[in-house]
Design a protein around this motif. Structure first.
Motif, mmCIF file in Angstrom:
data_model
loop_
_atom_site.group_PDB
_atom_site.id
_atom_site.type_symbol
_atom_site.label_atom_id
_atom_site.label_comp_id
_atom_site.label_asym_id
_atom_site.label_seq_id
_atom_site.Cartn_x
_atom_site.Cartn_y
_atom_site.Cartn_z
ATOM 1 N N MET A 1 0.808 -1.120 -0.167
ATOM 2 C CA MET A 1 0.023 -0.020 0.073
ATOM 3 C C MET A 1 0.868 1.475 -0.015
ATOM 4 O O MET A 1 1.301 1.823 1.265
ATOM 5 C CB MET A 1 -1.133 0.025 1.212
ATOM 6 N N PRO A 2 1.283 1.778 -1.190
ATOM 7 C CA PRO A 2 2.260 2.914 -1.251
ATOM 8 C C PRO A 2 1.310 4.120 -0.918
ATOM 9 O O PRO A 2 0.237 4.392 -1.274
ATOM 10 C CB PRO A 2 2.757 2.841 -2.678
ATOM 11 N N LYS A 3 1.985 4.959 0.280
ATOM 12 C CA LYS A 3 1.620 6.104 0.427
ATOM 13 C C LYS A 3 2.205 6.893 -0.638
ATOM 14 O O LYS A 3 3.349 7.136 -0.360
ATOM 15 C CB LYS A 3 1.628 6.412 1.914
ATOM 16 N N ILE A 4 1.330 7.751 -1.105
ATOM 17 C CA ILE A 4 2.259 8.761 -2.210
ATOM 18 C C ILE A 4 2.205 10.264 -1.902
ATOM 19 O O ILE A 4 3.123 10.827 -2.204
ATOM 20 C CB ILE A 4 1.366 8.697 -3.573
ATOM 21 N N PHE A 5 1.318 10.668 -0.986
ATOM 22 C CA PHE A 5 1.480 12.018 -0.551
ATOM 23 C C PHE A 5 0.690 12.155 0.892
ATOM 24 O O PHE A 5 -0.019 11.367 1.343
ATOM 25 C CB PHE A 5 0.475 13.044 -1.235
ATOM 26 N N GLU A 6 1.545 13.183 1.725
ATOM 27 C CA GLU A 6 0.929 13.677 2.886
ATOM 28 C C GLU A 6 0.793 15.121 3.025
ATOM 29 O O GLU A 6 1.560 15.727 2.701
ATOM 30 C CB GLU A 6 1.791 12.906 3.868
ATOM 31 N N ARG A 76 0.944 14.457 -10.828
ATOM 32 C CA ARG A 76 1.876 13.666 -9.988
ATOM 33 C C ARG A 76 1.293 12.432 -9.653
ATOM 34 O O ARG A 76 2.306 11.313 -9.473
ATOM 35 C CB ARG A 76 2.359 14.569 -8.927
ATOM 36 N N ILE A 77 0.157 12.416 -9.287
ATOM 37 C CA ILE A 77 -0.810 11.192 -8.874
ATOM 38 C C ILE A 77 -0.525 10.279 -10.085
ATOM 39 O O ILE A 77 -0.299 9.041 -9.979
ATOM 40 C CB ILE A 77 -2.211 11.312 -8.684
ATOM 41 N N VAL A 78 -0.779 10.638 -11.316
ATOM 42 C CA VAL A 78 -0.971 9.702 -12.521
ATOM 43 C C VAL A 78 0.695 9.225 -12.745
ATOM 44 O O VAL A 78 0.870 8.025 -13.149
ATOM 45 C CB VAL A 78 -1.211 10.548 -13.685
ATOM 46 N N GLU A 79 1.564 10.298 -12.412
ATOM 47 C CA GLU A 79 3.256 9.843 -12.709
ATOM 48 C C GLU A 79 3.241 8.386 -11.474
ATOM 49 O O GLU A 79 4.159 7.625 -11.933
ATOM 50 C CB GLU A 79 3.882 10.934 -12.589
ATOM 51 N N LYS A 80 2.907 8.809 -10.477
ATOM 52 C CA LYS A 80 3.308 7.743 -9.297
ATOM 53 C C LYS A 80 2.535 6.522 -9.680
ATOM 54 O O LYS A 80 3.052 5.280 -9.588
ATOM 55 C CB LYS A 80 2.605 8.306 -7.987
ATOM 56 N N TRP A 81 1.328 6.520 -10.237
ATOM 57 C CA TRP A 81 0.280 5.436 -10.447
ATOM 58 C C TRP A 81 1.124 4.557 -11.749
ATOM 59 O O TRP A 81 1.181 3.385 -11.547
ATOM 60 C CB TRP A 81 -0.867 5.893 -11.056
ATOM 61 N N ILE A 82 1.524 5.356 -12.774
ATOM 62 C CA ILE A 82 2.515 4.680 -13.865
ATOM 63 C C ILE A 82 3.794 4.142 -13.315
ATOM 64 O O ILE A 82 4.043 2.856 -13.514
ATOM 65 C CB ILE A 82 2.591 5.700 -15.007
ATOM 66 N N ASP A 83 4.440 4.743 -12.443
ATOM 67 C CA ASP A 83 5.589 4.246 -11.788
ATOM 68 C C ASP A 83 5.269 2.809 -11.189
ATOM 69 O O ASP A 83 6.181 2.178 -11.143
ATOM 70 C CB ASP A 83 6.688 5.372 -10.977
ATOM 71 N N PHE A 84 4.371 2.974 -10.221
ATOM 72 C CA PHE A 84 4.039 1.990 -9.204
ATOM 73 C C PHE A 84 3.578 0.656 -10.055
ATOM 74 O O PHE A 84 3.945 -0.246 -10.002
ATOM 75 C CB PHE A 84 3.003 2.228 -8.164
ATOM 76 N N PHE A 85 2.536 0.879 -10.896
ATOM 77 C CA PHE A 85 1.676 -0.204 -11.468
ATOM 78 C C PHE A 85 2.286 -0.669 -12.899
ATOM 79 O O PHE A 85 1.868 -1.830 -13.159
ATOM 80 C CB PHE A 85 0.158 0.281 -11.676
ATOM 81 N N THR A 94 5.575 11.937 -1.044
ATOM 82 C CA THR A 94 5.832 13.365 -1.028
ATOM 83 C C THR A 94 5.078 13.890 0.167
ATOM 84 O O THR A 94 3.938 13.689 0.219
ATOM 85 C CB THR A 94 5.480 13.733 -2.597
ATOM 86 N N TYR A 95 5.913 14.827 0.863
ATOM 87 C CA TYR A 95 5.199 15.419 2.198
ATOM 88 C C TYR A 95 5.205 16.913 1.676
ATOM 89 O O TYR A 95 6.135 17.567 1.056
ATOM 90 C CB TYR A 95 6.111 15.354 3.349
ATOM 91 N N ILE A 96 3.839 17.257 1.534
ATOM 92 C CA ILE A 96 3.409 18.905 0.863
ATOM 93 C C ILE A 96 3.334 19.575 2.552
ATOM 94 O O ILE A 96 2.255 19.192 3.140
ATOM 95 C CB ILE A 96 2.284 18.879 0.048
ATOM 96 N N LYS A 97 4.221 20.536 2.414
ATOM 97 C CA LYS A 97 4.233 21.314 3.750
ATOM 98 C C LYS A 97 3.647 22.660 3.672
ATOM 99 O O LYS A 97 3.650 23.511 4.497
ATOM 100 C CB LYS A 97 5.703 21.338 4.376
ATOM 101 N N GLU A 98 3.313 23.087 2.326
ATOM 102 C CA GLU A 98 2.760 24.328 2.151
ATOM 103 C C GLU A 98 1.236 24.412 1.764
ATOM 104 O O GLU A 98 0.947 23.516 1.022
ATOM 105 C CB GLU A 98 3.616 25.128 0.979
#
Length: 100
Positions: A1-6, A76-85, A94-98
């Motif tokens: 279960m990859p966590k992609i963003f927080e 970026r969600i699509v890129e991570k989907w392609i990278d993973f699947f 990726t931690y978004i802090k702003e």
């Protein structure tokens, strides 16, 4: 279960055995929903919310935050989907802090 963003308590992730359409699970404060990304001609056309069976859905305020986040980071969600699947790569969180 990859966590992609927080993002400020919101967790965006995939399950390891996912299916199309491209979608992302969003969890926040004990609630959770699934958002399908509807992409046509390389552009995000719509985001469709689905409830996750057995989970309390995001409230309307949190749903708006999740949708705004997805609208901003959908590529970026699509890129991570392609990278993973498709590419079978390890996907890092990726931690978004702003704030948006």
């Amino acid at each position: 279960m990859p966590k992609i963003f927080e993002y400020f308590g919101f967790i965006f992730y995939f399950f390891s055995n996912e299916h199309e359409p491209i979608h992302v699970h969003v969890r926040h404060s004990g609630t959770e929903c699934i958002f399908d990304l509807i992409i046509e001609d390389g552009k995000l056309k719509d985001i469709v919310r689905r409830e996750k069976q057995g989970a309390k859905p995001l409230d309307s305020k949190d749903e708006k935050v999740a949708i705004a986040f997805i609208n901003k980071y959908w590529q970026r969600i699509v890129e991570k989907w392609i990278d993973f699947f498709v590419m079978k790569k390890v996907v890092k969180t990726t931690y978004i802090k702003e704030r948006m």
